[in-house]
Design a protein around this motif. Sequence first.
Motif, short mmCIF file in Angstrom:
data_model
loop_
_atom_site.label_atom_id
_atom_site.label_comp_id
_atom_site.label_asym_id
_atom_site.label_seq_id
_atom_site.Cartn_x
_atom_site.Cartn_y
_atom_site.Cartn_z
N SER A 152 25.92 -49.20 22.09
CA SER A 152 25.40 -50.11 21.05
C SER A 152 25.57 -51.56 21.48
O SER A 152 24.68 -52.39 21.24
CB SER A 152 26.10 -49.87 19.72
OG SER A 152 25.74 -48.61 19.21
N GLN A 178 21.06 -48.32 15.23
CA GLN A 178 21.80 -47.09 14.95
C GLN A 178 22.11 -47.02 13.46
O GLN A 178 21.98 -45.97 12.84
CB GLN A 178 23.11 -47.08 15.76
CG GLN A 178 23.92 -45.80 15.56
CD GLN A 178 25.15 -45.72 16.47
OE1 GLN A 178 25.48 -46.66 17.19
NE2 GLN A 178 25.83 -44.60 16.42
N ASP A 205 18.64 -47.01 19.50
CA ASP A 205 20.06 -46.68 19.52
C ASP A 205 20.35 -45.47 18.64
O ASP A 205 20.39 -45.58 17.42
CB ASP A 205 20.87 -47.90 19.07
CG ASP A 205 22.37 -47.71 19.31
OD1 ASP A 205 22.75 -46.67 19.88
OD2 ASP A 205 23.14 -48.61 18.92
N GLU A 206 20.53 -44.33 19.26
CA GLU A 206 20.84 -43.08 18.55
C GLU A 206 19.93 -42.83 17.36
O GLU A 206 20.38 -42.46 16.28
CB GLU A 206 22.30 -43.09 18.09
CG GLU A 206 23.25 -43.15 19.28
CD GLU A 206 24.64 -42.60 18.97
OE1 GLU A 206 24.74 -41.71 18.09
OE2 GLU A 206 25.59 -43.04 19.62
#
Lengths: 245, 483
Positions: free
Chosen positions: A41, A84, A169-170
């Motif tokens: 991140s 995220q 991000d994820e």
Amino acid sequence: MIDIKNLRASVDDKEILKGLNLKIGKGEVHAIMGPNGSGKSTLSYVLSGKEGYNVSGEIQFNKKNLLELNAEERAREGIFLAFQYPIEIPGVFTNNFLRTSLNSVRKANGKVELNAIDFLKIIKEKAKELNIGEEMLLRPLNVGFSGGEKKRNEILQMSLLEPSFVVMDETDSGLDIDALKIVSNGVNSLRDPERSFLIITHYQRLLNYIKPDFVHVLSEGKIVKTGDWKLALDLEDQGYGQFIN
Amino acid sequence: MSNGQEFIKNYKQGSDYAHGFVTDIETIDVPKGLSKEVVHFISKQKKEPQWMLNWRLKAFDRLQSMKEPDWQKPKYPKINYQDLYYYSAPKSLTDQPKSLDDIDPEIRKTYEKLGIPLLEQKKLAGIAVDAVFDSVSVATTFKDKLNEIGVIFCSISEATREHPELVQKYLGSVIPMSDHFFATLNSAVFTDGSFVYIPPGVRCPMELSTYFRINASNTGQFERTLIIADKGSYVSYLEGCTAPMRDENQLHAANVELVALDDAEIKYSTVQNWYPGDKEGNGGIYNFVTKRGACRGKNSKISWTQVETGSAITWKYPSCILQGDNSQGEFYSVAITNNYQKADTGTKMIHLGKNTRSKIISKGISAGHADNTYRGLVSIHPKATGAKNYTQCDSLLVGNKCGAHTIPYIENKNSTSEIEHEATTSKISDDQLFYCRQRGLNQEESVSLIVNGFCKEVLQQLPMEFAVEAQKLVGISLEGSVG
Ligand SMILES: Nc1ncnc2c1ncn2[C@@H]1O[C@H](COP(=O)(O)OP(=O)(O)O)[C@@H](O)[C@H]1O
Ligand SMILES: [Mg+2]
């Protein structure tokens, strides 16, 4: 497209990224995998210009020195981060936020701003593709959205802004299989020889749907291994242990 | 390291205040200071009837034994009342203009700069305007059209001459002459303001609005507004205020009285943008205003909406006295303070009648070194069976050198009543700002968007024509608060 050299980032006295090198060409899709806390991140934030880090090294983006640009300038240059954890902004309708965002990017790029009616046409169509109900657009941004709704809303913004470099991000965490397919379709339909992706994930399963050109393993703030998409299968089988002393 | 916590950068310049220009015209001033002679002078200038002069003189006498209150949070240097002027009028208006075309071109230009057209052909669609320049009303538009349906909309001076029976009956009936120091001061020396009367059963077909402009220096502005909604009528009224930038503080002490009879409704909106002072806190208006509405009839309703962005100090509590059974009072407020501005504002809801209801929504935003206090009273009297109140007070802090305070007073003397109170305090987070900026908004656009979201519930109450303006004003008044 983007060339990262010896990137270091720290907060207070803690170094998080410790000399990271990564080059992503036009139209390429790269995946970064790595254990919790390895700095994934942080990398996404440093690329998109979040303040609060001490940064050194180089990032070239389309021949520009990215580190000299602030967050909104980078966004207007075509860098997009799918968060995220998307942030809630009470009282600001999703619709209104998306239009404000699109128009600031358009304005910076010398394009005419869209009026409410033209905007609605575009957003409704895009929302439909991502299976996002119109009522979601009338709710305050991310407030009370489920995990899946928040992630789909990120992808909606991506498809609206049509950035040239996307960091995800994820985006797959917390999605059920149907949502995962919708999100992957959204991403695949944006794949383009002029557009590059950096996909951060924990799980190999997303990469079954979005096939990357390269897979990197991030550990303790550095890339420790690079391979093609088969590396992701290896990781799934054997875990990160083999790359971490 | 410049992250959002380390806010507080310079408000670009004092000159960011777009309304800060001075109009160069010849004026008539009264001799300085507060005296019986000055009261006589004002009354004479206004060609008032004898009863009005007597009323003023009575207030002047009462004032001699009264003291300035000092319980409020923002303190200010002692005002020397003998050092102020109490009247200033453009010379060209000594003989009242016969028509809108007779208005001094300089004054007309002032209003054009402010975006307020006075000429009817250029009017804002469907909005009647009364414009008050220093101590006099310079123009009221759409009078004839309103007259046809019996609506009276004129300056208060004109009303004392043309409609004495209404003024005598209602003036001071909501804010008694000796209510408190500033109300009494205003009663003695009030200069101009608007008068509205809506006859029974009439729904006023257009927004009524007054623009107040302080131009002269060292001059207090003491306007007086009186609005009466007769049985079953409805009116929506909006006031806007601006002033030039001056180094000294200027006093503005208005009285506004509203009366709603049976089944009548008054919606009163304020967009207050008096000069706030420069970024170091020099100059700016002291806005010490008394606003009170009486829901005198059954099923009547009074709704106050205020967007307070200007003034060095704002000190006001628009209130409702809920006398009629089933009457309703509402207070929607946004108060923004930046730099060294201070606000102590809120409302009083006095429940006297049965099944009376009140609702209070207050949004305080504080940035820079500013200080913002919500102070409110909900009072339920013994006969107010079934009364209900809902209060929500939210504060938003921008940076960490500003302050926010919530002081709710509740007096409940009836066990059947329901009172609900909610309060929150939050900060604009770095993460919210970053999220917006990642999407291409700059710092100031991001703050403006987040703050507008925070105030949405209140801004939605404004008449449509003004909501957009108010949203922009919210953004502008916070410029430079994050850096
Ligand atoms: N703002 C911060 N202050 C202090 N430590 C941080 C900060 N952000 C991240 N870290 C630390 O840096 C490491 C990497 O965090 P992060 O980039 O979120 O990892 P990942 O996304 O790979 O899980 C973690 O140990 C985390 O606790
Ligand atoms: Mg992470």
